[in-house]
Design a protein around this motif. Structure first.
Motif, PDB file in Angstrom:
ATOM      1  N   GLU A 116     -13.101   3.187  -2.044  1.00  0.00           N
ATOM      2  CA  GLU A 116     -12.060   1.889  -1.915  1.00  0.00           C
ATOM      3  C   GLU A 116     -12.425   0.965  -0.594  1.00  0.00           C
ATOM      4  O   GLU A 116     -12.522  -0.082  -0.902  1.00  0.00           O
ATOM      5  CB  GLU A 116     -10.756   2.361  -1.988  1.00  0.00           C
ATOM      6  CG  GLU A 116     -10.213   3.207  -3.124  1.00  0.00           C
ATOM      7  CD  GLU A 116     -10.024   2.124  -4.322  1.00  0.00           C
ATOM      8  OE1 GLU A 116     -10.296   0.911  -4.347  1.00  0.00           O
ATOM      9  OE2 GLU A 116      -9.911   2.546  -5.396  1.00  0.00           O
TER      10      GLU A 116
ATOM     11  N   ARG B 233      -3.326   7.249  -8.447  1.00  0.00           N
ATOM     12  CA  ARG B 233      -3.252   6.037  -7.647  1.00  0.00           C
ATOM     13  C   ARG B 233      -2.378   5.257  -8.158  1.00  0.00           C
ATOM     14  O   ARG B 233      -1.349   4.448  -7.324  1.00  0.00           O
ATOM     15  CB  ARG B 233      -4.717   5.175  -7.579  1.00  0.00           C
ATOM     16  CG  ARG B 233      -4.861   4.111  -6.585  1.00  0.00           C
ATOM     17  CD  ARG B 233      -6.181   3.419  -6.826  1.00  0.00           C
ATOM     18  NE  ARG B 233      -6.514   2.886  -7.875  1.00  0.00           N
ATOM     19  CZ  ARG B 233      -6.208   1.904  -8.407  1.00  0.00           C
ATOM     20  NH1 ARG B 233      -5.294   1.036  -7.399  1.00  0.00           N
ATOM     21  NH2 ARG B 233      -6.602   1.380  -9.609  1.00  0.00           N
TER      22      ARG B 233
ATOM     23  N   SER C  66      -5.159   6.228  -1.691  1.00  0.00           N
ATOM     24  CA  SER C  66      -6.626   6.482  -2.183  1.00  0.00           C
ATOM     25  C   SER C  66      -7.045   7.909  -1.741  1.00  0.00           C
ATOM     26  O   SER C  66      -7.722   8.744  -2.602  1.00  0.00           O
ATOM     27  CB  SER C  66      -7.403   5.606  -1.594  1.00  0.00           C
ATOM     28  OG  SER C  66      -7.506   4.329  -1.927  1.00  0.00           O
ATOM     29  N   PHE C  67      -6.425   8.443  -0.627  1.00  0.00           N
ATOM     30  CA  PHE C  67      -6.996   9.744  -0.182  1.00  0.00           C
ATOM     31  C   PHE C  67      -6.127  10.758  -1.111  1.00  0.00           C
ATOM     32  O   PHE C  67      -6.808  11.629  -1.536  1.00  0.00           O
ATOM     33  CB  PHE C  67      -6.618   9.996   1.267  1.00  0.00           C
ATOM     34  CG  PHE C  67      -7.119  11.224   1.690  1.00  0.00           C
ATOM     35  CD1 PHE C  67      -8.182  11.810   1.970  1.00  0.00           C
ATOM     36  CD2 PHE C  67      -5.922  12.291   1.862  1.00  0.00           C
ATOM     37  CE1 PHE C  67      -8.441  12.970   2.316  1.00  0.00           C
ATOM     38  CE2 PHE C  67      -6.383  13.598   2.299  1.00  0.00           C
ATOM     39  CZ  PHE C  67      -7.399  14.060   2.503  1.00  0.00           C
TER      40      PHE C  67
ATOM     41  N   ASN D 269      -2.011   1.991   1.023  1.00  0.00           N
ATOM     42  CA  ASN D 269      -3.197   2.179   0.335  1.00  0.00           C
ATOM     43  C   ASN D 269      -4.264   3.059   0.725  1.00  0.00           C
ATOM     44  O   ASN D 269      -4.660   3.903  -0.191  1.00  0.00           O
ATOM     45  CB  ASN D 269      -3.844   0.513   0.553  1.00  0.00           C
ATOM     46  CG  ASN D 269      -3.473  -0.422  -0.485  1.00  0.00           C
ATOM     47  OD1 ASN D 269      -2.751   0.035  -1.481  1.00  0.00           O
ATOM     48  ND2 ASN D 269      -3.495  -1.726  -0.193  1.00  0.00           N
ATOM     49  N   ALA D 270      -4.606   3.213   1.926  1.00  0.00           N
ATOM     50  CA  ALA D 270      -5.569   4.219   2.537  1.00  0.00           C
ATOM     51  C   ALA D 270      -4.923   5.659   2.192  1.00  0.00           C
ATOM     52  O   ALA D 270      -5.662   6.677   1.558  1.00  0.00           O
ATOM     53  CB  ALA D 270      -5.717   4.148   3.973  1.00  0.00           C
TER      54      ALA D 270
ATOM     55  N   LEU E 229     -11.234   7.420  -0.755  1.00  0.00           N
ATOM     56  CA  LEU E 229     -10.819   6.817   0.174  1.00  0.00           C
ATOM     57  C   LEU E 229     -12.134   5.616   0.585  1.00  0.00           C
ATOM     58  O   LEU E 229     -12.254   4.562   0.894  1.00  0.00           O
ATOM     59  CB  LEU E 229     -10.423   7.250   1.358  1.00  0.00           C
ATOM     60  CG  LEU E 229     -10.138   6.527   2.612  1.00  0.00           C
ATOM     61  CD1 LEU E 229      -9.138   5.222   2.472  1.00  0.00           C
ATOM     62  CD2 LEU E 229      -9.671   7.605   3.694  1.00  0.00           C
TER      63      LEU E 229
END
Length: 118
Positions: free
Chosen positions: A108, A15, A31-32, A27-28, A105
């Motif tokens: 988060e 990350r 995270s994935f 961000n998304a 994801l």
């Protein structure tokens, strides 16, 4: 340190490398992708342990073949080579990247939502 710690360490390291201070991925997606990378690292390390555990658990009670973990590990490597410890690895990798990515994801997103509520 347990093998499971590689899952969370892999996530945090990935990350940070992919995020704003690293490659700058949103961000998304960060995270994935980081979750997928973490899952891949984790299963690469944990898969042989799980393979031996599964062999021990599925041996017939009336035909006990292995006396314990190390006996099973050594016998598997002797008979099939190290690749015997990774039997079924490819399908697991096809599953783990999206599953682990979605897990982190969701973590988060829920974590952010809870912070705004509290």
């Amino acid at each position: 340190m347990t093998v499971m710690s590689t899952f969370f360490t892999g996530y945090e390291v990935s990350r940070r490398a992919l995020g704003p201070e690293g490659l700058g991925i949103p961000n998304a997606m960060t995270s994935f992708l980081a979750g997928g990378i973490a899952g891949t690292i984790f299963w690469t390390i944990a898969f042989p342990i799980e393979a031996v555990k599964n062999r021990l658990m599925t041996q017939p009670l009336d035909e006990v073949r292995y006396s314990g973990f190390m006996h099973c590990l050594k016998d598997t490597v002797r008979r099939q080579g190290v690749s015997g410890l990774y039997s079924g690895f490819s399908p697991a990798m096809l599953r783990t990247f999206p599953a682990s990515g979605a897990t982190f994801l969701a973590y988060e997103l829920v974590s952010r939502a809870l912070k705004t509520l509290l």
